[in-house]
Design a protein around this motif. Structure first.
Motif, mmCIF file in Angstrom:
data_model
loop_
_atom_site.group_PDB
_atom_site.id
_atom_site.type_symbol
_atom_site.label_atom_id
_atom_site.label_comp_id
_atom_site.label_asym_id
_atom_site.label_seq_id
_atom_site.Cartn_x
_atom_site.Cartn_y
_atom_site.Cartn_z
ATOM 1 N N LEU A 49 -18.299 30.053 37.959
ATOM 2 C CA LEU A 49 -18.726 31.208 38.754
ATOM 3 C C LEU A 49 -17.552 32.097 39.150
ATOM 4 O O LEU A 49 -17.711 33.307 39.322
ATOM 5 N N LEU A 50 -16.371 31.514 39.279
ATOM 6 C CA LEU A 50 -15.173 32.301 39.585
ATOM 7 C C LEU A 50 -14.592 32.976 38.343
ATOM 8 O O LEU A 50 -13.722 33.835 38.457
ATOM 9 N N GLY A 51 -15.039 32.543 37.162
ATOM 10 C CA GLY A 51 -14.445 33.047 35.924
ATOM 11 C C GLY A 51 -13.109 32.391 35.627
ATOM 12 O O GLY A 51 -12.325 32.886 34.829
ATOM 13 N N ALA A 52 -12.842 31.248 36.252
ATOM 14 C CA ALA A 52 -11.616 30.473 36.027
ATOM 15 C C ALA A 52 -11.926 29.461 34.935
ATOM 16 O O ALA A 52 -12.232 28.291 35.201
ATOM 17 N N TRP A 53 -11.857 29.918 33.702
ATOM 18 C CA TRP A 53 -12.360 29.137 32.566
ATOM 19 C C TRP A 53 -11.536 27.899 32.263
ATOM 20 O O TRP A 53 -12.072 26.924 31.751
ATOM 21 N N THR A 54 -10.258 27.900 32.579
ATOM 22 C CA THR A 54 -9.466 26.676 32.401
ATOM 23 C C THR A 54 -10.001 25.589 33.320
ATOM 24 O O THR A 54 -10.198 24.450 32.898
ATOM 25 N N GLY A 55 -10.277 25.928 34.552
ATOM 26 C CA GLY A 55 -10.842 24.963 35.496
ATOM 27 C C GLY A 55 -12.195 24.460 35.040
ATOM 28 O O GLY A 55 -12.495 23.262 35.145
ATOM 29 N N ALA A 56 -13.035 25.357 34.525
ATOM 30 C CA ALA A 56 -14.361 24.950 34.055
ATOM 31 C C ALA A 56 -14.263 24.021 32.845
ATOM 32 O O ALA A 56 -14.898 22.964 32.814
ATOM 33 N N PRO A 94 -5.665 24.439 28.341
ATOM 34 C CA PRO A 94 -5.125 25.668 28.937
ATOM 35 C C PRO A 94 -4.815 26.749 27.893
ATOM 36 O O PRO A 94 -4.910 27.934 28.185
ATOM 37 N N LEU A 95 -4.477 26.328 26.694
ATOM 38 C CA LEU A 95 -4.176 27.298 25.643
ATOM 39 C C LEU A 95 -5.448 27.981 25.140
ATOM 40 O O LEU A 95 -5.426 29.151 24.766
ATOM 41 N N LEU A 96 -6.564 27.254 25.142
ATOM 42 C CA LEU A 96 -7.838 27.801 24.684
ATOM 43 C C LEU A 96 -8.433 28.793 25.686
ATOM 44 O O LEU A 96 -9.215 29.676 25.307
ATOM 45 N N GLY A 100 -2.837 32.970 31.717
ATOM 46 C CA GLY A 100 -1.522 32.984 32.342
ATOM 47 C C GLY A 100 -0.935 31.589 32.443
ATOM 48 O O GLY A 100 -1.632 30.591 32.251
ATOM 49 N N PRO A 101 0.365 31.517 32.739
ATOM 50 C CA PRO A 101 1.056 30.230 32.812
ATOM 51 C C PRO A 101 0.472 29.264 33.834
ATOM 52 O O PRO A 101 0.633 28.057 33.711
ATOM 53 N N HIS A 102 -0.229 29.780 34.843
ATOM 54 C CA HIS A 102 -0.814 28.902 35.860
ATOM 55 C C HIS A 102 -1.829 27.927 35.251
ATOM 56 O O HIS A 102 -2.076 26.874 35.819
ATOM 57 N N CYS A 103 -2.378 28.264 34.099
ATOM 58 C CA CYS A 103 -3.336 27.369 33.434
ATOM 59 C C CYS A 103 -2.681 26.029 33.075
ATOM 60 O O CYS A 103 -3.344 24.996 33.061
ATOM 61 N N LEU A 104 -1.377 26.073 32.795
ATOM 62 C CA LEU A 104 -0.658 24.847 32.444
ATOM 63 C C LEU A 104 -0.597 23.869 33.620
ATOM 64 O O LEU A 104 -0.528 22.660 33.412
ATOM 65 N N LEU A 105 -0.622 24.398 34.837
ATOM 66 C CA LEU A 105 -0.584 23.534 36.023
ATOM 67 C C LEU A 105 -1.775 22.578 36.036
ATOM 68 O O LEU A 105 -1.615 21.383 36.255
ATOM 69 N N LEU A 106 -2.957 23.135 35.795
ATOM 70 C CA LEU A 106 -4.155 22.303 35.837
ATOM 71 C C LEU A 106 -4.194 21.331 34.662
ATOM 72 O O LEU A 106 -4.609 20.183 34.823
ATOM 73 N N TYR A 139 -2.672 25.910 41.247
ATOM 74 C CA TYR A 139 -3.661 26.498 40.338
ATOM 75 C C TYR A 139 -4.803 27.121 41.147
ATOM 76 O O TYR A 139 -5.234 28.242 40.872
ATOM 77 N N ASN A 140 -5.315 26.393 42.129
ATOM 78 C CA ASN A 140 -6.436 26.890 42.921
ATOM 79 C C ASN A 140 -6.101 28.179 43.668
ATOM 80 O O ASN A 140 -6.937 29.083 43.754
ATOM 81 N N LEU A 141 -4.908 28.274 44.189
ATOM 82 C CA LEU A 141 -4.505 29.505 44.867
ATOM 83 C C LEU A 141 -4.518 30.691 43.898
ATOM 84 O O LEU A 141 -5.033 31.762 44.221
ATOM 85 N N ILE A 142 -3.980 30.490 42.727
ATOM 86 C CA ILE A 142 -3.913 31.570 41.743
ATOM 87 C C ILE A 142 -5.300 31.925 41.206
ATOM 88 O O ILE A 142 -5.602 33.094 40.984
ATOM 89 N N ALA A 143 -6.182 30.933 41.042
ATOM 90 C CA ALA A 143 -7.530 31.153 40.512
ATOM 91 C C ALA A 143 -8.515 31.641 41.575
ATOM 92 O O ALA A 143 -9.687 31.803 41.289
ATOM 93 N N GLN A 144 -8.055 31.872 42.782
ATOM 94 C CA GLN A 144 -8.873 32.311 43.909
ATOM 95 C C GLN A 144 -9.917 31.278 44.331
ATOM 96 O O GLN A 144 -10.972 31.607 44.846
ATOM 97 N N SER A 145 -9.600 30.031 44.101
ATOM 98 C CA SER A 145 -10.450 28.943 44.564
ATOM 99 C C SER A 145 -9.907 28.506 45.922
ATOM 100 O O SER A 145 -9.294 27.449 46.065
ATOM 101 N N TYR A 146 -10.128 29.357 46.902
ATOM 102 C CA TYR A 146 -9.504 29.160 48.203
ATOM 103 C C TYR A 146 -10.020 27.930 48.944
ATOM 104 O O TYR A 146 -9.252 27.240 49.620
ATOM 105 N N SER A 147 -11.297 27.645 48.796
ATOM 106 C CA SER A 147 -11.825 26.457 49.464
ATOM 107 C C SER A 147 -11.203 25.198 48.864
ATOM 108 O O SER A 147 -10.851 24.268 49.592
ATOM 109 N N CYS A 148 -11.056 25.181 47.545
ATOM 110 C CA CYS A 148 -10.439 24.015 46.899
ATOM 111 C C CYS A 148 -8.951 23.934 47.230
ATOM 112 O O CYS A 148 -8.411 22.840 47.377
ATOM 113 N N ALA A 149 -8.293 25.093 47.346
ATOM 114 C CA ALA A 149 -6.876 25.089 47.712
ATOM 115 C C ALA A 149 -6.688 24.549 49.126
ATOM 116 O O ALA A 149 -5.790 23.735 49.369
#
Length: 175
Positions: A49-56, A94-96, A100-106, A139-149
């Motif tokens: 729902l956030l459009g944070a596809w690496t997380g999904a 994260p490559l798929l 951005g580089p933050h995808c590597l964190l997750l 990662y959560n901060l950058i992906a705007q997943s503030y509740s998870c952060a």
């Protein structure tokens, strides 16, 4: 863009995070793995729902990982090839879904989690969860997943408490 209110998206992630941080307090590998399945479903929804596809994507893989780890006392799931398979998947994910580089964190955090769930050494499981927490927080901060952060700060505290309760505090003193 989704018509679901931002606060509801954050709430979905928050519920998954609360379940995750409390799971390690059980001290039971089976319970931890069962709760990981619930967390993954909530997080796939949240990140999607956030459009944070690496997380999904990474949490979709988490569903499969939890099933294999829960069964890795059975012959079909005992093979270390499963561990290698999931580690490679988490390295490639994260490559798929790169934005951005933050995808590597997750990806890195989930590699730590994968090893944590694979091993039967609860001490190592708790330590690896403790190490993955700062990566997930960033990662959560950058992906705007503030509740998870926000809850990841609590998770970090919970993981440290679990390490203290089960690993450090019960260790005999050398006097």
């Amino acid at each position: 863009m989704t018509s679901i209110p931002f606060w509801l998206i954050q709430l979905i992630g928050l519920v998954g995070s609360v379940i995750a941080i409390t799971s390690l307090q059980s001290g039971s590998r089976k319970k931890i793995l069962s709760l990981q399945v619930v967390c993954c479903v909530l997080w796939v929804t949240h990140y999607g729902l956030l459009g944070a596809w690496t997380g999904a994507l990474i949490n979709c893989l988490g569903l499969g990982r939890a099933v294999v780890c829960a069964c890795n006392d059975r012959k079909w799931a005992k093979s270390p090839l499963w561990l290698v398979f999931f580690l490679v998947c988490y390295a490639v994910s994260p490559l798929l879904t790169w934005d951005g580089p933050h995808c590597l964190l997750l990806g890195g955090a989930m590699m730590l989690t994968t090893v944590a769930l694979w091993v039967h050494d609860m001490r190592l499981t708790r330590l690896l969860f403790l190490l993955n927490s700062p990566l997930v927080l960033l990662y959560n901060l950058i992906a705007q997943s503030y509740s998870c952060a926000a809850i990841e700060v609590v998770a970090l505290t919970s993981f440290a408490l679990a390490v203290w309760r089960f690993d450090v505090h019960k260790r005999p003193c050398n006097t």
